[in-house]
Design a protein around this motif. Structure first.
Motif, PDB file in Angstrom:
ATOM      1  N   GLY A   1      -0.287  40.176 121.961  1.00 28.05           N
ATOM      2  CA  GLY A   1       0.066  40.163 123.195  1.00 28.05           C
ATOM      3  C   GLY A   1       0.685  38.559 123.520  1.00 28.05           C
ATOM      4  O   GLY A   1       1.544  38.525 124.402  1.00 28.05           O
ATOM      5  N   VAL A   2       0.029  37.504 122.755  1.00 24.17           N
ATOM      6  CA  VAL A   2       0.543  36.349 123.045  1.00 24.17           C
ATOM      7  C   VAL A   2       1.818  36.123 122.551  1.00 24.17           C
ATOM      8  O   VAL A   2       2.926  35.547 122.987  1.00 24.17           O
ATOM      9  CB  VAL A   2      -0.560  35.237 122.612  1.00 24.17           C
ATOM     10  N   ASP A   3       1.875  36.607 121.273  1.00 18.21           N
ATOM     11  CA  ASP A   3       3.302  36.622 120.716  1.00 18.21           C
ATOM     12  C   ASP A   3       4.139  37.246 121.453  1.00 18.21           C
ATOM     13  O   ASP A   3       5.599  36.637 121.455  1.00 18.21           O
ATOM     14  CB  ASP A   3       3.031  37.177 119.327  1.00 18.21           C
ATOM     15  N   ASP A   4       4.000  38.294 121.868  1.00 11.34           N
ATOM     16  CA  ASP A   4       4.932  39.188 122.719  1.00 11.34           C
ATOM     17  C   ASP A   4       5.654  38.089 124.006  1.00 11.34           C
ATOM     18  O   ASP A   4       6.673  38.144 124.269  1.00 11.34           O
ATOM     19  CB  ASP A   4       4.399  40.437 123.203  1.00 11.34           C
ATOM     20  N   LEU A   5       4.514  37.848 124.602  1.00  9.45           N
ATOM     21  CA  LEU A   5       4.838  37.200 125.861  1.00  9.45           C
ATOM     22  C   LEU A   5       5.814  35.730 125.412  1.00  9.45           C
ATOM     23  O   LEU A   5       6.631  35.301 126.177  1.00  9.45           O
ATOM     24  CB  LEU A   5       3.521  36.483 126.487  1.00  9.45           C
ATOM     25  N   LEU A   6       5.469  35.069 124.337  1.00 11.75           N
ATOM     26  CA  LEU A   6       6.111  33.959 123.867  1.00 11.75           C
ATOM     27  C   LEU A   6       7.580  34.507 123.595  1.00 11.75           C
ATOM     28  O   LEU A   6       8.562  33.825 123.762  1.00 11.75           O
ATOM     29  CB  LEU A   6       5.366  33.163 122.905  1.00 11.75           C
ATOM     30  N   HIS A   7       7.522  35.291 123.064  1.00  8.68           N
ATOM     31  CA  HIS A   7       9.062  36.019 122.617  1.00  8.68           C
ATOM     32  C   HIS A   7       9.774  36.229 123.757  1.00  8.68           C
ATOM     33  O   HIS A   7      10.976  35.972 123.435  1.00  8.68           O
ATOM     34  CB  HIS A   7       8.779  37.031 121.587  1.00  8.68           C
TER      35      HIS A   7
END
Lengths: 210, 488
Positions: free
Chosen positions: B50-56
């Motif tokens: 989820g963090v990765d998606d948000l940062l992406h």
């Protein structure tokens, strides 16, 4: 962050670095295009503003262009670039902090550059603002760890850049992710972290009076 | 089997495939038998994903090819130039600007000029804005100086100084507007700013009014004892002359913005030598001789090649810079128009508190990166798109300035700017004081220093941000902070 987002191009980087150091600038083009995106992601994640991130990344790559580094054992070019970008970004932010409180900075970042294209009327999404706020609320090291890992650096590289033992990165990363999540959820009208569905692109919206 | 549960760090590293093989095998064996750790692994994976998606999704990476060209342009060496040529040729990279926003001009104090610009013509108005800002923007050394409200030669008690600035902006060169439904006259924009100044109790009072030739909207600024009021009028109809902007629905229409008073609001209007001094610090600025403007003795300073390229800033910011020195930067909410200010000028950015408008990009001056505003517009009568050969500030690569300073007071009497594009089109604008007189109170319009809220207009509190003064590149300190004033 379970996989390296941008691949491992270390060996090829070494060769291109050698060519660049020998004066063949065509290698710079390939290195730039290969690493621009992850370095930009780190820079943007740090400063939260496109034009500044572009400046940081530009200065970072100019440093590469002018003085190709000799990489130490275990240090990839991407890690080196990220370190330079982070240092430049933190210097810029530190300067900013001298004249304003963190609260002001967060406020300014929150209200700052919402892009307004009069033709297409793009607004920076609320989502982006929340992510920016969440990152801004993290301690510097936690934010760095998240951003570096997101840029595709290995644990060892992240550890080298934030100057901790590689075996600590897992714990620190887990804490950073949790802190980021909590900060994100504290923001208004949070959208739950979705992990099984793709994130929607930042929404386009009509610019409205707020 | 290892019965000890895994700690969070191990689970995270396992989820990230960062454990050494042997350690990973041990962890796998444990989790095969430990539902609790399996659940924790799932939670860790979900969290990091989820963090990765948000940062992406948070970061939109710009076109790396264009970024490469900009970087090489900054380097500026022959070797870099050759590489640029190769990259550009190979990749068909746009070297001047990203396709993007049409700017809305803006008064540097958040008001009249911007709206009027929207009703007139963006490129022309940008030039006009440039001239106004050049002429009127306060300079850093002047902060705190000048008349404060008492007597002075410039503003004697009981008198009102009435100044009229006029700019005339016109494209020259290979413009063929008639082929696109307009006429050559469409590219001639005359802009007038009337200013009334008088000594006040604590500081001078001022009222200024912008008028654009054939335009429907007028904006004004008022400095009274309470503060600064800036009115942005509605654009109610298409302009009768000038390129039709592709801009409408500006959310600042018909509003009065109130900010606290700061001397910087007025010092650009007042005599001040520091602008001349600091302009001459520019590496490409020299005093070329003497002249007269409307009977006033003047020193002439030329500053050539102020800009070397333009970059569109899609984040709603803009600015002008120079490879060797920081000239200025500006950013306006809702506008991509920036104001190039000659070195030595301070820049004032406006923002409205309580409204999530773009704020100041406070690092800009510190970063010394050449960034300039993009302007593109649609000529009147055309359905859209860019007209070949039309004045297009997006492609301006150089600006040459000539500035006439009054010999006695060092006031700016006249500014001439020539904006050069690589395709040979030149956009020229001249602004000068066409009237400067001292009047008695009875000779001015009634209540001119009194706030008059336009019908239907709302009033919003706002604040100003004053940027740092110009800093020569050799002295620039990337960590030097911006100054923040007047925040509500």
């Amino acid at each position: 962050m379970s996989t390296r987002a941008y691949g491992d191009s270390g060996n090829n980087d070494d060769r291109l670095l050698h060519i660049l150091a020998a004066g063949d600038t065509s290698a710079f083009e390939r290195l730039f295009l290969r690493h621009y995106a992850p370095v930009y992601r780190v820079a943007y994640g740090l400063v939260g503003r496109r034009e500044i991130a572009e400046d940081l990344v530009q200065e970072t790559f100019l440093e590469l262009y002018r003085t190709p580094p000799t990489l130490s054992e275990g240090m990839s070019l991407l890690a080196w670039l990220c370190r330079v970008a982070l240092n430049k970004g933190h210097n810029a932010l530190r300067g900013e902090r001298r004249s304003q409180s963190r609260e002001e900075r967060v406020l300014l970042q929150t209200i700052s550059p919402a892009p307004f294209d009069p033709e297409v009327e793009i607004l920076r999404s609320e989502e982006q603002a929340r992510v920016r706020d969440a990152l801004a609320q993290l301690p510097e090291r936690q934010a760095n760890i998240l951003l570096l890992r997101h840029a595709g650096l290995s644990y060892a590289e992240v550890a080298s850049l934030v100057e901790v033992a590689p075996t600590s990165i897992g714990t620190l990363l887990a804490r950073a992710a949790q802190a980021f999540r909590e900060a994100y959820l504290r923001s208004e009208h949070p959208r739950p972290l979705q992990t099984h569905a793709p994130e929607p692109a930042p929404h386009m919206a009509e610019r409205t009076e707020r | 089997m290892n019965t000890q549960c895994l700690d969070d760090g191990l689970i995270q590293a396992y989820a990230d495939n960062e454990l050494p093989l042997e350690q990973a095998a041990t962890a796998t064996a444990h989790m095969d038998a430990c539902p609790k750790c399996r659940d924790r692994l799932a939670v860790a994976r979900e969290l990091i994903s989820g963090v990765d998606d948000l940062l992406h999704s948070y970061v939109e990476v710009p076109d790396p090819h264009a970024a490469l060209v900009r970087t090489l342009q900054t380097e500026g060496t022959p070797v870099a130039a050759r590489l640029i040529a190769r990259v550009t040729e190979a990749g068909n990279v746009a070297t001047s600007a990203r396709p993007g926003p049409v700017p809305v001009g803006r008064h540097r104090w958040g008001g009249p000029l911007r709206l009027a610009v929207a009703g007139v013509g963006l490129a022309a108005a940008l030039v006009a804005a440039f001239l106004f800002s050049t002429m009127l923007t306060p300079s850093p050394g002047s902060r705190g100086g000048g008349p404060s409200g008492g007597n002075s030669d410039f503003l004697p008690a009981g008198k009102v100084r009435h100044i009229v600035y006029q700019t005339r902006s016109q494209a020259v060169g290979t413009v063929t507007p008639t082929a696109h439904g307009g006429s050559e006259q469409d590219y001639l924009i005359t802009t007038t700013r009337e200013i009334w100044l008088t000594a006040g109790k604590d500081h001078p009072l001022m009222f200024s009014l912008d008028k654009y030739s054939g335009c429907c909207a007028e904006g004004w600024s008022l400095v009274d004892d309470e503060g600064v009021w800036t009115y942005i009028p509605p654009v109610t109809s298409a302009p009768s002359v000038g390129p039709t902007p592709a801009v409408r629905n500006i959310p600042w229409e018909n509003k009065v913005f109130k900010t606290s008073y700061d001397p910087l609001h007025l010092q650009g209007y007042l005599p001040d030598r520091s602008l001349l001094d600091e302009l001459l610090q520019q590496p490409n600025a020299t005093q070329t001789g003497n002249d007269s403007v409307n009977g006033r003795d003047a020193l002439v300073v030329e500053s050539l090649d102020n800009l070397y390229r333009l970059v569109d800033v899609t984040s709603g910011t803009g600015g002008w810079s120079d490879p060797a020195s920081i000239l200025a930067f500006s950013q306006w909410p809702g506008s991509n128009t920036g104001y190039p200010l000659v070195g030595g000028n301070k820049y004032q950015a406006y923002n409205s508190l309580g409204t999530p408008l773009p704020g100041p990009t406070m690092d800009r001056l510190k970063l010394r990166t050449p960034v300039v505003v993009v302007s593109s517009f649609v000529p009147r009568g055309a359905s859209g798109g860019q007209v070949t050969g039309a004045p297009d500030l997006a492609n301006v690569t150089h600006v040459d300035l000539h500035i006439w300073f009054e010999r006695d007071t060092y006031r700016v009497l006249q500014v001439e700017g020539v904006y050069r594009q690589p395709n040979g089109v030149t956009w020229q604008a001249t602004g000068s004081i066409v009237k400067d007189e001292l009047l008695g109170m009875s000779e001015i319009p009634d209540g001119i220093f009194t706030l008059r809220e336009p019908p239907g207009a709302s009033v919003e509190d706002a604040y100003y941000v004053f940027y740092q003064p110009f800093i020569p590149a050799s002295q620039a300190d990337d960590t030097q902070p911006m100054l923040l004033y007047g925040k509500r």
